[in-house]
Design a protein around this motif. Structure first.
Motif, PDB file in Angstrom:
ATOM      1  N   VAL B  21       0.292  -1.527   0.180  1.00  0.00           N
ATOM      2  CA  VAL B  21      -0.119   0.008  -0.403  1.00  0.00           C
ATOM      3  C   VAL B  21       0.945   1.458   0.070  1.00  0.00           C
ATOM      4  O   VAL B  21       1.664   1.391   0.760  1.00  0.00           O
ATOM      5  CB  VAL B  21      -0.885  -0.575   1.063  1.00  0.00           C
ATOM      6  CG1 VAL B  21      -1.942   1.252   1.197  1.00  0.00           C
ATOM      7  CG2 VAL B  21      -2.251  -0.997   0.818  1.00  0.00           C
ATOM      8  N   THR B  24      -2.085   6.783   0.710  1.00  0.00           N
ATOM      9  CA  THR B  24      -3.962   6.638   1.101  1.00  0.00           C
ATOM     10  C   THR B  24      -4.355   8.304   1.340  1.00  0.00           C
ATOM     11  O   THR B  24      -3.972   8.877   2.008  1.00  0.00           O
ATOM     12  CB  THR B  24      -3.939   5.948   2.210  1.00  0.00           C
ATOM     13  OG1 THR B  24      -3.161   4.494   2.612  1.00  0.00           O
ATOM     14  CG2 THR B  24      -5.168   6.056   2.918  1.00  0.00           C
ATOM     15  N   ASP B  41       3.289   8.976   3.450  1.00  0.00           N
ATOM     16  CA  ASP B  41       3.150   8.146   1.417  1.00  0.00           C
ATOM     17  C   ASP B  41       4.018   8.250   0.913  1.00  0.00           C
ATOM     18  O   ASP B  41       4.572   9.653   0.825  1.00  0.00           O
ATOM     19  CB  ASP B  41       1.463   9.015   1.210  1.00  0.00           C
ATOM     20  CG  ASP B  41       0.207   8.309   2.276  1.00  0.00           C
ATOM     21  OD1 ASP B  41       0.891   7.114   3.010  1.00  0.00           O
ATOM     22  OD2 ASP B  41      -0.729   8.850   1.782  1.00  0.00           O
ATOM     23  N   THR B  93      -6.465   4.191  -2.602  1.00  0.00           N
ATOM     24  CA  THR B  93      -5.071   3.853  -2.314  1.00  0.00           C
ATOM     25  C   THR B  93      -4.773   3.523  -3.384  1.00  0.00           C
ATOM     26  O   THR B  93      -5.810   3.337  -4.235  1.00  0.00           O
ATOM     27  CB  THR B  93      -5.384   2.975  -1.009  1.00  0.00           C
ATOM     28  OG1 THR B  93      -3.649   1.855  -0.563  1.00  0.00           O
ATOM     29  CG2 THR B  93      -6.028   1.962  -1.746  1.00  0.00           C
ATOM     30  N   CYS B  95      -1.693   0.784  -4.624  1.00  0.00           N
ATOM     31  CA  CYS B  95      -1.527   0.329  -4.712  1.00  0.00           C
ATOM     32  C   CYS B  95      -0.634  -0.371  -5.709  1.00  0.00           C
ATOM     33  O   CYS B  95      -0.883  -0.542  -6.681  1.00  0.00           O
ATOM     34  CB  CYS B  95      -1.867  -1.256  -4.074  1.00  0.00           C
ATOM     35  SG  CYS B  95      -3.373  -0.801  -2.946  1.00  0.00           S
ATOM     36  N   LEU B 108      -9.787  -0.609   2.752  1.00  0.00           N
ATOM     37  CA  LEU B 108     -10.889   0.689   2.148  1.00  0.00           C
ATOM     38  C   LEU B 108     -11.730   1.056   3.250  1.00  0.00           C
ATOM     39  O   LEU B 108     -11.967   1.780   3.608  1.00  0.00           O
ATOM     40  CB  LEU B 108     -11.092   1.096   0.105  1.00  0.00           C
ATOM     41  CG  LEU B 108      -9.825   1.565   0.122  1.00  0.00           C
ATOM     42  CD1 LEU B 108     -10.226   1.684  -1.839  1.00  0.00           C
ATOM     43  CD2 LEU B 108      -9.364   2.453   0.421  1.00  0.00           C
ATOM     44  N   LYS B 143      -2.457  -0.093   7.677  1.00  0.00           N
ATOM     45  CA  LYS B 143      -1.984   0.182   6.410  1.00  0.00           C
ATOM     46  C   LYS B 143      -0.979  -1.148   7.103  1.00  0.00           C
ATOM     47  O   LYS B 143      -0.894  -1.888   5.916  1.00  0.00           O
ATOM     48  CB  LYS B 143      -0.856   1.497   6.036  1.00  0.00           C
ATOM     49  CG  LYS B 143      -0.249   0.463   4.760  1.00  0.00           C
ATOM     50  CD  LYS B 143       0.281   2.600   4.687  1.00  0.00           C
ATOM     51  CE  LYS B 143       0.619   3.228   5.409  1.00  0.00           C
ATOM     52  NZ  LYS B 143       1.245   4.596   4.462  1.00  0.00           N
TER      53      LYS B 143
END
Lengths: 1044, 222
Positions: B21, B24, B41, B93, B95, B108, B143
């Motif tokens: 991941v 987000t 992130d 998100t 991925c 989610l 996560k």
């Protein structure tokens, strides 16, 4: 004390000035003392503080001004009358109640002396209030008598006259005397006695000579003129000093004596009237060829009345931000470069964007997210109280670049008949000089970061032995609840000696896991996550770590320190988020990149052109690392310990270029210094901090900021990158003018700090200030702000010491002061025959003193032997970041006498206030029967006089009273006195909690401790070849005259 | 204290395989206002900025109402954006393409449930960007649970037949971001088509007449 004298009636108004002076308490004066110039009105009463000897000179009239100057704030009319006092004001503080208290009134009479011309007293009525504050009021009254005296001036006479009258008046005299003493032996004796108690008064005495005659001039130096019965407010006090010419022609003040004696000086008066200037003067009477300067030390201006907040602009600019956020060196911007070139002080500002606001004055937070923040589309100025709305409210004109902007629909409001928006009162951004805007997404390059604290702790043997680790671990643990930003706060730890230890603090663990990396040349991070953890989730693990940290390394015998690689490792862990990196370093870095070697032990370097190299980082690694950190929003604070040289100059670069701070604890031992570390670390961890910030200062067309001074990194020419900034950091900036003349009437400044608050809100703090443009140099001097000037001087001098000899730094400060005063003298020399008087703008009367204090500060003082290299560098780094008020306090610390307060049976709050009377910083202020507290904002020194009652010492120290003081810590004892003393210290600490003042005890005559703890910091004394205050003034005066 | 001293000689980089991941974000659909975002992130994503821009464009797109599917996967480069829209909030998100779609959507859903539970009442009144940034700690925590597809927990989720993701549409990012533009194009084209077909009809008629005329002339000549 003597009550009012008959004379009083005559001079109703005048007296006041004096009164004021003596009682430092009276706020108006006191303030003025330091600040001066406050008056808004053109008149500033000048402060003629220093008239000292001069009084006689003249011009009685002159005197008045000063006082008036101060007063202006409050009571314009009255002030005028009082005029004189101002100079005294400065002193006054000392004078303060305490002195009186000590000496029974009767004593004074004996003193008699000179009926201190207190003429000023006359004004009494107005002042009375002040007087009231001070016990002395009565004394004032006497003044009237003084009047009479003044005429008689001769001291002897005075004494006669006065005797009957108030003691108070005498007191002043006493002060004077000291100076004179050289002159007249007879006087001296008495004076000496008095002196201690009444330093403050002195000035008044001076005034005496002046003249009563002047009635018309009220202002004049308070002393003289003061008498002036009439309230002719219009005249502001001029400085008595000037007028004097008549009396003593002699260039050098010597007159003082004589003049005083001769009331005759009065004659000058007439001429004086004309002067409406605000300046102070000092008669410098040094006889050519003699060592003694005929200067009355008691009459020299001193900042004894507390903090001077300058608010020179008054009503016209009431929407300006508070000076605690932005202080300009002069609140009058010159219109041309040629004018600027005659203003020899720096032109610039000191900005403290996050200064702590007292309760009720917090900066309002405004949410503009829905409409977008209103800014000028050309110069990007934020909407502020000085923008104007036109076209029925559809357009607004930018106050900085004059561009007409559209008002967005959502922000539209009708204008009323006067052109004001009808919603003005609901728009804080249009009425307040300081606001916080909530930033919309355009102001973010990423989501607001969480507060992040990363600790890098030296665990080598010396750190273990000093007890530093234990104190640090305990303090961090005790602050965990108060770290800002719950529940997002992140923390992480690395410890190091010759290897680097990482800690996995994953929330699912019960104990942290330690990972050791020993390859210092190729640092890597052993875990991708969990070295930096969310405090609220990993709290138990973090606590377990802190609990065990001291014991984990207690047997460590590793002496090496791989600081450089450890910083790199911390950087790697933090670089994703940024935050605050706290480094605790106890030895000199010895391994890996950034290792340092012992330097500074080569005496031959000192005094040579290479000397400065010891004050700059040895290894570029530190500056480069700091630059990298800044780029990734990491601010570094360095806590340096150690009993040996650890090269603060190099370590400090980490903090300097990342907007951080250096804390230095030489010879740290947890038992004695633990409290200081605990407090300062806790403050660092818990104070409100602004993260990932940038700051820019905008100003109107035609001027620009040309250089910045402080701890930060410039991201572009005018954008300061500040990874972590807080209320204890201030930044200096210098202005320069463009080629063209400034045509506007007003110049605007706007400070904008874009930051992330600990709560996760991104905000823009905007401070706006308007300042008039002037074409007259006199106006610039009138609106000068000594505090801001000194702050810039200090920053410039320290920067200069990084590329030049200390001596060059010091002399550059002196030279600029001389140039400024010379220019000022030239401004007035034509109109007024100045004779030997030294004149200076009332607003800058403390500048020479602070200049002296600056060159005697640990950062610039002496040479190799005077200050340890590390101490010097640490103070230099600290001074570069200090806000104005704290810097002034460090330069001219307060000295308080507390024994009487402790001995009094019970104390109330107002009594407490009374003891807060600052004394002049000279060994002469110390009475061997007394107990004194010296406070420079960083430490206390409690000085026990030799003749102090043993009882008092026993009460305070218990059994320790007989022991060597260097080993004694002041602790609480179960006695009334001990509690009271602790209460005093606590109150002093509460005034400013940014640093913690550790208490040092010293006995009179206990060398060498008394010397280095206290005596070297008495900036007014001659120490080790440096000039005392009087000599310094004489020196400056001579230099001013030389090329005048 | 019993701390194991692990001497690590080599950096072993787990991140590449395990961190599936990447990013987000939670935003309000009505105006695209970002409400919360994962903590770090984009740490090991190359061109993270570019992807963030794409996400912003996507939110803008959603605000203008072009996409009304409440669940969607959008492919971009080596990654996929998965998003769900519920209660006017978009949970998105990013991925790796190899990360099971099923897990991504469950992730989610988890976020959505918690977010609604904690902040439900204030969502409509949120007036500043990242008003719920505190939610990042939950994002972070969750996560981690989904990071490694090989854990027992995640394998169990993958095998859970109740949660069906097959019908969720997968499109390409260019396609999605270009969708607004394309609709415009279509309507333009259709109107052009209308006018052009009219012209065609006219021309055809003319032609017909011409042919008939020619024929008659020919007949006459003949």
């Amino acid at each position: 004390m003597g009550t009012e004298n008959p004379g009083r009636p005559n001079f109703p108004m005048t007296a006041s000035p004096f009164a004021a002076a003596p009682p430092p308490t009276t706020t108006p004066f006191s303030a003025s003392g330091p600040v001066v110039g406050s008056e808004a009105s053109g008149f500033r009463p000048q402060a003629q503080p220093p008239q000292n000897t001069m009084p006689s000179m003249s011009s009685g009239p002159v005197a008045g001004p000063q006082a008036s100057g101060y007063r202006p704030n409050n009571l314009p009319a009255r002030f005028n009358d009082p005029p004189v006092s101002s100079p005294p004001a400065a002193y006054a503080p000392p004078i303060g109640g305490p002195p009186f208290q000590r000496y029974p009134t009767p004593q004074f009479p004996s003193v008699h002396q000179i009926p201190p011309p207190r003429a000023p007293p006359i004004g009494q009525p107005p002042f009375q209030p002040p007087a009231g504050q001070v016990p002395s009021p009565a004394s004032f009254h006497p003044q009237p008598q003084a009047h009479a005296v003044p005429m008689g001036s001769p001291p002897s006479r005075a004494s006669d006259l006065q005797l009957p009258s108030d003691s108070s008046s005498f007191a002043p005299r006493a002060n004077f005397q000291p100076p004179f003493s050289s002159m007249d032996s007879s006087y001296s004796a008495p004076r000496a006695n008095l002196q201690p108690p009444l330093p403050g008064y002195v000035k008044q005495a001076n005034s005496v000579s002046q003249a009563p005659p002047m009635a018309p001039f009220q202002a004049q130096q308070g002393s003289y003129a003061a008498p002036i019965p009439t309230p002719p407010p219009p005249y502001h006090p001029q400085q008595g000093g000037f007028s004097q010419p008549p009396p003593i022609a002699a260039p050098f003040g010597l007159h003082s004596r004589d003049q005083i004696q001769h009331p005759g000086s009065a004659p000058p008066i007439g001429g004086i009237q004309g002067l409406a200037e605000d300046f102070g003067s000092l008669s410098i009477g040094a006889v050519p060829g003699t060592i003694d300067s005929g200067l009355d030390p008691k009459a020299l201006p001193r900042p004894l009345d507390g903090e001077a907040e300058s608010n020179l602009l008054g009503e016209a600019y009431s929407m300006n931000c508070n000076p605690r956020y932005l202080r300009l060196t002069t609140s009058a911007i010159p219109s041309s470069q040629s004018l600027l070139s005659r203003w020899h002080c720096p032109l610039g500002a000191v900005v403290c964007p996050l200064a702590e606001a007292p309760e009720g004055e917090e900066v309002p937070v405004i949410n503009f997210v829905s409409t977008g923040i209103i800014r000028c589309r050309r110069c990007r100025t934020y909407v502020n109280p000085y923008v104007t709305f036109t076209d029925s409210g559809r357009k607004w004109r930018c106050n900085i670049c004059a561009l007409l902007n559209d008002v967005p629909g959502d922000y539209f409001a009708q204008l009323d008949a006067t052109g004001r928006r009808i919603d003005l009162n609901q728009r804080p951004e249009l009425i307040k000089g300081s606001v916080d805007f909530v930033a919309p997404t355009e102001y973010m390059v990423r989501p607001p970061m969480p507060p992040l604290y990363f600790f890098l702790i030296d665990v080598s043997v010396s750190a273990v032995r000093s007890g530093m680790i234990e104190v640090v671990a305990q303090t961090i643990k005790s602050c965990l609840d108060e770290l800002p930003g719950y529940p997002r706060t992140q923390v992480g730890f690395i410890t190091f000696d010759s290897t680097i230890h990482f800690y996995n603090m994953k929330s699912s663990l019960t104990q942290p896991q330690m990972m050791v990396v020993s390859d210092l040349d190729d640092i890597f991070v052993p875990l991708p996550d969990d070295l930096l953890v969310n405090l609220s989730e990993s709290r138990p693990v973090v606590e377990a770590f802190l609990d065990s940290l001291p014991s984990m390394f207690q047997d460590n015998v590793n002496m090496e320190s791989a600081l450089g690689p450890a910083v790199k490792a911390a950087f790697m862990v933090m670089s994703q988020l940024g935050g605050k990196l706290l480094i605790f370093q106890n030895t000199m870095p010895s391994l890996g990149v950034g290792r340092l070697k012992l330097r500074g032990d080569d005496l031959r370097v000192y005094g040579t052109d290479k000397e400065y190299a010891l004050r700059i980082p040895e290894d570029p690694f530190y500056k480069n690392m700091a630059a990298e950190c800044t780029k990734y929003q990491i601010g570094v604070n360095v806590y340096a310990f150690g009993d040996k040289y650890i090269d603060i100059a190099s370590l400090g670069a980490l903090a300097k270029y990342s907007g951080g701070q250096i804390y230095y604890y030489p010879s740290f031992q947890s038992a004695s210094h633990g409290e200081k570390l605990r407090h300062e670390l806790a403050r660092d961890l818990t104070r409100e901090t602004a993260w990932e910030a940038v700051m820019r200062v905008r100003c109107g067309k035609g001027i620009r900021f040309s250089s910045y001074h402080g701890n930060f990194m410039l991201r572009s020419t005018d954008l300061l990158a500040l990874p972590a900034v807080d209320c204890d950091k201030a930044y200096g900036a210098q202005l320069s003018l463009e080629e063209t003349l400034l045509t506007s009437q007003t110049v605007y400044f706007q400070v904008a700090l874009l930051y992330t608050a600990s709560c996760g809100e991104r905000r823009i703090r905007v401070h706006t200030a308007a300042v008039p443009v002037v074409t007259d140099l006199g106006e610039m001097y009138r609106h000068a702000d000594t505090g801001a000037i000194v702050s810039l001087f200090a920053r410039l001098a320290i920067e200069k010491s990084l590329s030049h000899k200390l001596e060059d730094s010091r002399s550059s400060v002196q030279l600029r002061i001389v140039k400024a005063l010379r220019e000022f003298r030239n401004l007035h020399a034509v109109q007024h025959r100045l004779g030997g008087r030294m004149i200076y703008p009332e607003s800058l009367k403390l500048l020479p003193l602070y200049g002296l204090a600056l060159s005697k500060s640990a950062a610039l003082r002496g040479g190799y032997t005077d200050v340890q290299l590390d101490d010097r560098c640490a103070v230099g780094f600290t001074m570069m970041a200090l806000p104005v008020n704290k810097l002034l306090k460090l330069l001219y610390p307060s000295l308080l006498r507390v024994d009487e307060y402790l001995l009094k049976p019970s104390s109330q709050t107002d009594e407490f206030k009374n003891i807060m009377k600052k004394l002049p910083l000279t060994a002469e202020s110390l009475d061997s029967r007394g107990l004194y507290v010296y406070d420079d904002g960083f430490r206390f020194v409690v000085w026990f006089g030799r003749m102090l009652s043993p009882d008092l010492a026993m009460n305070l120290l218990g059994q320790d009273a007989a022991v060597e003081f260097s080993k004694v810590a002041l602790g609480k004892h179960d006695t009334e006195m001990s509690r009271k003393l602790m209460g005093v210290l606590r109150k002093l600490r509460e005034r400013d909690s940014s640093y913690y003042q550790l208490c040092n005890l010293v006995r009179q005559g206990e060398q060498p401790r008394e010397g280095f703890l206290l005596l070297t910091n008495f900036v007014e004394d001659q120490i080790g070849g440096t000039s005392g205050y009087s000599e310094w003034m004489v020196q400056i005066h001579r230099q001013v005259q030389q090329s005048a | 204290m019993d701390l194991g001293f692990l001497y690590m000689v080599q950096l072993f980089c787990i991140s590449e395989e395990v961190k599936m991941v990447k990013m987000t974000m939670i935003a309000r659909v009505t105006d695209g206002l970002p409400l919360a975002e994962g903590l770090d992130d984009g740490r090991d994503v190359k061109d993270a900025e570019m992807y963030k821009q794409q996400v912003k464009a996507l939110f803008k797109n959603l605000a203008s109402g072009h996409n009304d599917a409440s669940r969607m996967s959008v492919e971009t480069g080596p990654y996929v954006f998965h998003y769900i829209i519920e209660g006017r909030i978009c949970y998105l998100t990013m991925c790796d393409r190899s990360y099971p779609k099923k897990l991504a959507f469950q992730y989610l859903e988890d976020l959505k449930n918690e977010f609604e539970r904690v902040n439900g009442a204030q969502i409509e009144t949120a007036a500043r960007p990242y008003a719920f940034i505190k939610f990042d700690t939950f994002i972070q925590k969750t996560k981690k649970l989904y990071q490694d597809t090989r854990t027992q927990r995640n394998i169990a989720k993958l095998n859970d037949e109740l949660y069906e993701v097959h019908q969720i549409m997968t499109r390409n990012v260019q396609e999605v971001l270009g969708v607004g533009e394309k609709l415009d194009q279509v309507s333009q084209m259709s109107s052009r088509l209308t006018s052009e077909s009219r012209i065609y009809a006219d021309k055809a008629r003319d032609l017909n007449r011409q042919i008939e005329l020619d024929y008659r002339i020919a007949c006459c000549k003949a």
